[in-house]
Design a protein around this motif. Structure first.
Motif, PDB file in Angstrom:
ATOM      1  N   ALA B 127       0.855  -1.198   0.000  1.00  0.00           N
ATOM      2  CA  ALA B 127       0.000   0.000   0.000  1.00  0.00           C
ATOM      3  C   ALA B 127       0.882   1.236   0.000  1.00  0.00           C
ATOM      4  N   ARG B 128       0.478   2.252  -0.794  1.00  0.00           N
ATOM      5  CA  ARG B 128       1.315   3.458  -0.917  1.00  0.00           C
ATOM      6  C   ARG B 128       1.576   4.140   0.410  1.00  0.00           C
ATOM      7  N   GLU B 129       0.567   4.084   1.299  1.00  0.00           N
ATOM      8  CA  GLU B 129       0.759   4.830   2.547  1.00  0.00           C
ATOM      9  C   GLU B 129       1.534   4.004   3.593  1.00  0.00           C
ATOM     10  N   ALA B 130       1.872   2.751   3.265  1.00  0.00           N
ATOM     11  CA  ALA B 130       2.597   1.915   4.229  1.00  0.00           C
ATOM     12  C   ALA B 130       4.086   2.244   4.158  1.00  0.00           C
ATOM     13  N   GLN B 131       4.430   3.408   4.703  1.00  0.00           N
ATOM     14  CA  GLN B 131       5.777   3.946   4.486  1.00  0.00           C
ATOM     15  C   GLN B 131       6.872   3.085   5.126  1.00  0.00           C
ATOM     16  N   LEU B 132       6.556   2.505   6.283  1.00  0.00           N
ATOM     17  CA  LEU B 132       7.569   1.703   6.979  1.00  0.00           C
ATOM     18  C   LEU B 132       7.990   0.505   6.134  1.00  0.00           C
ATOM     19  N   ILE B 133       6.987  -0.214   5.664  1.00  0.00           N
ATOM     20  CA  ILE B 133       7.292  -1.443   4.943  1.00  0.00           C
ATOM     21  C   ILE B 133       7.847  -1.118   3.542  1.00  0.00           C
ATOM     22  N   LEU B 134       7.364  -0.009   2.960  1.00  0.00           N
ATOM     23  CA  LEU B 134       7.946   0.437   1.680  1.00  0.00           C
ATOM     24  C   LEU B 134       9.427   0.789   1.871  1.00  0.00           C
ATOM     25  N   SER B 135       9.740   1.513   2.945  1.00  0.00           N
ATOM     26  CA  SER B 135      11.137   1.896   3.195  1.00  0.00           C
ATOM     27  C   SER B 135      12.003   0.654   3.409  1.00  0.00           C
ATOM     28  N   PHE B 136      11.415  -0.325   4.084  1.00  0.00           N
ATOM     29  CA  PHE B 136      12.153  -1.572   4.326  1.00  0.00           C
ATOM     30  C   PHE B 136      12.534  -2.233   3.001  1.00  0.00           C
ATOM     31  N   PHE B 137      11.562  -2.403   2.108  1.00  0.00           N
ATOM     32  CA  PHE B 137      11.871  -3.069   0.835  1.00  0.00           C
ATOM     33  C   PHE B 137      12.777  -2.197  -0.044  1.00  0.00           C
ATOM     34  N   ARG B 138      12.587  -0.889   0.013  1.00  0.00           N
ATOM     35  CA  ARG B 138      13.486   0.006  -0.728  1.00  0.00           C
ATOM     36  C   ARG B 138      14.920  -0.146  -0.233  1.00  0.00           C
ATOM     37  N   ALA B 139      15.058  -0.245   1.106  1.00  0.00           N
ATOM     38  CA  ALA B 139      16.402  -0.375   1.686  1.00  0.00           C
ATOM     39  C   ALA B 139      17.081  -1.647   1.183  1.00  0.00           C
ATOM     40  N   HIS B 140      16.282  -2.606   0.735  1.00  0.00           N
ATOM     41  CA  HIS B 140      16.861  -3.821   0.173  1.00  0.00           C
ATOM     42  C   HIS B 140      17.020  -3.742  -1.335  1.00  0.00           C
ATOM     43  N   GLY B 141      16.924  -2.545  -1.859  1.00  0.00           N
ATOM     44  CA  GLY B 141      17.235  -2.359  -3.281  1.00  0.00           C
ATOM     45  C   GLY B 141      16.051  -2.535  -4.210  1.00  0.00           C
ATOM     46  N   MET B 142      14.840  -2.698  -3.678  1.00  0.00           N
ATOM     47  CA  MET B 142      13.694  -2.891  -4.583  1.00  0.00           C
ATOM     48  C   MET B 142      13.260  -1.545  -5.167  1.00  0.00           C
ATOM     49  N   MET B 143      12.927  -1.567  -6.453  1.00  0.00           N
ATOM     50  CA  MET B 143      12.474  -0.358  -7.157  1.00  0.00           C
ATOM     51  C   MET B 143      11.116  -0.693  -7.800  1.00  0.00           C
ATOM     52  N   ALA B 144      10.417   0.334  -8.298  1.00  0.00           N
ATOM     53  CA  ALA B 144       9.140   0.073  -8.972  1.00  0.00           C
ATOM     54  C   ALA B 144       9.389  -0.831 -10.177  1.00  0.00           C
ATOM     55  N   GLY B 145       8.493  -1.786 -10.377  1.00  0.00           N
ATOM     56  CA  GLY B 145       8.640  -2.714 -11.500  1.00  0.00           C
ATOM     57  C   GLY B 145       7.853  -2.230 -12.705  1.00  0.00           C
ATOM     58  N   PRO B 146       7.832  -3.040 -13.760  1.00  0.00           N
ATOM     59  CA  PRO B 146       7.209  -2.604 -15.011  1.00  0.00           C
ATOM     60  C   PRO B 146       5.697  -2.832 -15.057  1.00  0.00           C
ATOM     61  N   PHE B 147       5.101  -3.317 -13.960  1.00  0.00           N
ATOM     62  CA  PHE B 147       3.656  -3.559 -13.974  1.00  0.00           C
ATOM     63  C   PHE B 147       2.942  -2.471 -13.169  1.00  0.00           C
ATOM     64  N   VAL B 148       1.722  -2.172 -13.542  1.00  0.00           N
ATOM     65  CA  VAL B 148       0.926  -1.182 -12.816  1.00  0.00           C
ATOM     66  C   VAL B 148      -0.284  -1.909 -12.244  1.00  0.00           C
ATOM     67  N   GLU B 149      -0.568  -1.646 -11.000  1.00  0.00           N
ATOM     68  CA  GLU B 149      -1.724  -2.301 -10.381  1.00  0.00           C
ATOM     69  C   GLU B 149      -2.945  -1.410 -10.602  1.00  0.00           C
ATOM     70  N   LEU B 150      -4.048  -1.981 -11.091  1.00  0.00           N
ATOM     71  CA  LEU B 150      -5.267  -1.204 -11.333  1.00  0.00           C
ATOM     72  C   LEU B 150      -6.425  -1.839 -10.577  1.00  0.00           C
ATOM     73  N   GLU B 151      -7.439  -1.043 -10.257  1.00  0.00           N
ATOM     74  CA  GLU B 151      -8.618  -1.604  -9.602  1.00  0.00           C
ATOM     75  C   GLU B 151      -9.830  -0.732  -9.869  1.00  0.00           C
ATOM     76  N   LYS B 152     -11.011  -1.283  -9.598  1.00  0.00           N
ATOM     77  CA  LYS B 152     -12.221  -0.456  -9.668  1.00  0.00           C
ATOM     78  C   LYS B 152     -13.290  -1.044  -8.763  1.00  0.00           C
ATOM     79  N   ASP B 153     -14.209  -0.205  -8.353  1.00  0.00           N
ATOM     80  CA  ASP B 153     -15.337  -0.723  -7.578  1.00  0.00           C
ATOM     81  C   ASP B 153     -16.247  -1.478  -8.530  1.00  0.00           C
ATOM     82  N   LEU B 154     -16.655  -2.676  -8.134  1.00  0.00           N
ATOM     83  CA  LEU B 154     -17.421  -3.501  -9.073  1.00  0.00           C
ATOM     84  C   LEU B 154     -18.817  -2.965  -9.331  1.00  0.00           C
ATOM     85  N   ASP B 155     -19.340  -2.156  -8.438  1.00  0.00           N
ATOM     86  CA  ASP B 155     -20.707  -1.650  -8.682  1.00  0.00           C
ATOM     87  C   ASP B 155     -20.705  -0.277  -9.343  1.00  0.00           C
ATOM     88  N   GLU B 156     -19.562   0.164  -9.836  1.00  0.00           N
ATOM     89  CA  GLU B 156     -19.485   1.504 -10.467  1.00  0.00           C
ATOM     90  C   GLU B 156     -20.170   1.492 -11.818  1.00  0.00           C
TER      91      GLU B 156
END
Ligand SMILES: CC(C)(COP(=O)(O)OP(=O)(O)OC[C@H]1O[C@@H](n2cnc3c(N)ncnc32)[C@H](O)[C@@H]1OP(=O)(O)O)[C@@H](O)C(=O)NCCC(=O)NCCS
Lengths: 151, 156
Positions: B127-156
């Protein structure tokens, strides 16, 4: 994404100083390495000093030293000292915003801004230095190293 | 990271596959972190790792006095054309044992298993706002990958 000039000056200064926290460097030394204006950098360093991220030492040979916590200070913390990166929906309102199409545009641009914030806030100075160390080949640094070897 | 840490900062842990007896502890730690108990989910992960031990990994870190963290991941292949790669989809370290490299040792352990299984990439989704866990994985060298996650509300 393009950062303002002051922000780039600040990021380079912090990264350079934090890469060797014991070392002191003058604004001119940092400016030379990154091809920046010394005057502009001096101003930026004062802002960083007021924010408690760098420390100036007085006297001959005085320079700046990094005094933040490289493992906790993130890129967003630094960027936001110089330019706003707004959380979603909090930026200033712009003409057309109150129309449907304006709202749709805000949503799309908001998506980009959110990703920007998440990226900048998750990368600490320490992580950034690790990323830099993994870059295999940087022509400007090779040049500086060669020039230093000749001196 | 290791170079900046003194040895005494690093928790001595043993990392093993999760046993059935560990599930209640993992469920409680996750509920403490996320506020949402999900016993069925953890049991499914446990059973998946038991039935496909070369593809699905659910690991626990223990020190002398008990459990201190867990990680879950699996190898997935060809979703939307993606080459086989290791996915990490859960990690948690007991709050009293954080910042002592338990998370790092769990991450390294699951990456070793991915390598042994022949994959060369590791991926996760945070999750974008999960800064702690994002920082943890970043500290291990992880960068954004080539896939984009998309979603929508099913009743829209
Ligand atoms: C993220 C988490 C797994 C890290 O575990 P940990 O054992 O504390 O991690 P480590 O000690 O191995 O830290 C490794 C690096 O991550 C980064 N990191 C860890 N905690 C950090 C923090 N609070 N702020 C910034 N960076 C941090 C640091 O770069 C750290 O390196 P350092 O120790 O050299 O400073 C742990 O904090 C956690 O369980 N958080 C909650 C996870 C969660 O929300 N899970 C949801 C269910 S999946």
């Amino acid at each position: 994404m393009k950062l303002q000039l002051a922000t780039r000056h600040a990021l380079f200064a912090i990264l350079e100083l934090a890469s060797e926290p014991e070392r002191q460097l003058s604004a001119a030394e940092i400016a030379e390495k990154y091809d920046l204006s010394t005057n502009h950098l001096a101003k930026v360093l004062r802002t960083l000093g007021r924010a408690g991220l760098v420390e100036a030492s007085r006297g001959v040979g005085g320079g700046y030293r990094f005094c933040g916590n490289a493992k906790r200070l993130n890129l967003l913390d630094i960027v936001q000292l110089f330019e706003p990166i707004w959380p979603i929906g909090q930026g200033m309102s712009e003409p057309g915003d109150r129309t449907r199409k304006g709202q749709a545009l805000r949503r799309v641009l908001g998506e980009i801004e959110e990703a920007t914030r998440a990226t900048l806030s998750s990368i600490t100075v320490d992580t950034m230095l690790k990323i830099a160390r993994r870059i295999p080949d940087a022509p400007a640094e090779d040049m500086i190293r060669r020039a230093a070897a000749l001196r | 990271m290791a170079e900046l840490q003194t040895l005494s900062d690093t928790a001595q842990v043993v990392i093993d596959p999760v046993a059935e007896a560990d599930l209640a502890w993992i469920e409680a730690l996750d509920a403490q972190i996320t506020g949402r108990p999900k016993p069925d989910y953890w049991r499914r992960l446990f059973e998946g790792a038991r039935s496909e031990p070369g593809r699905s990994f659910f690991l626990v870190a223990r020190n002398g006095s008990g459990r201190v963290g867990f990680i879950a991941g699996e190898i997935r292949a060809w979703e939307f054309g993606s080459e086989p790669c290791g996915w990490i989809f859960a990690i948690g370290v007991d709050p009293d044992n954080r910042l002592r490299s338990v998370g790092t040792q769990l991450f390294d352990a699951v990456c070793d298993r991915f390598r042994q299984a022949g994959v060369t990439k590791v991926r996760t989704m945070i999750a974008r706002e999960a800064q702690l866990i994002l920082s943890f994985f970043r500290a291990h060298g992880m960068m954004a990958g080539p896939f984009v996650e998309l979603e929508k509300d099913l009743d829209e």
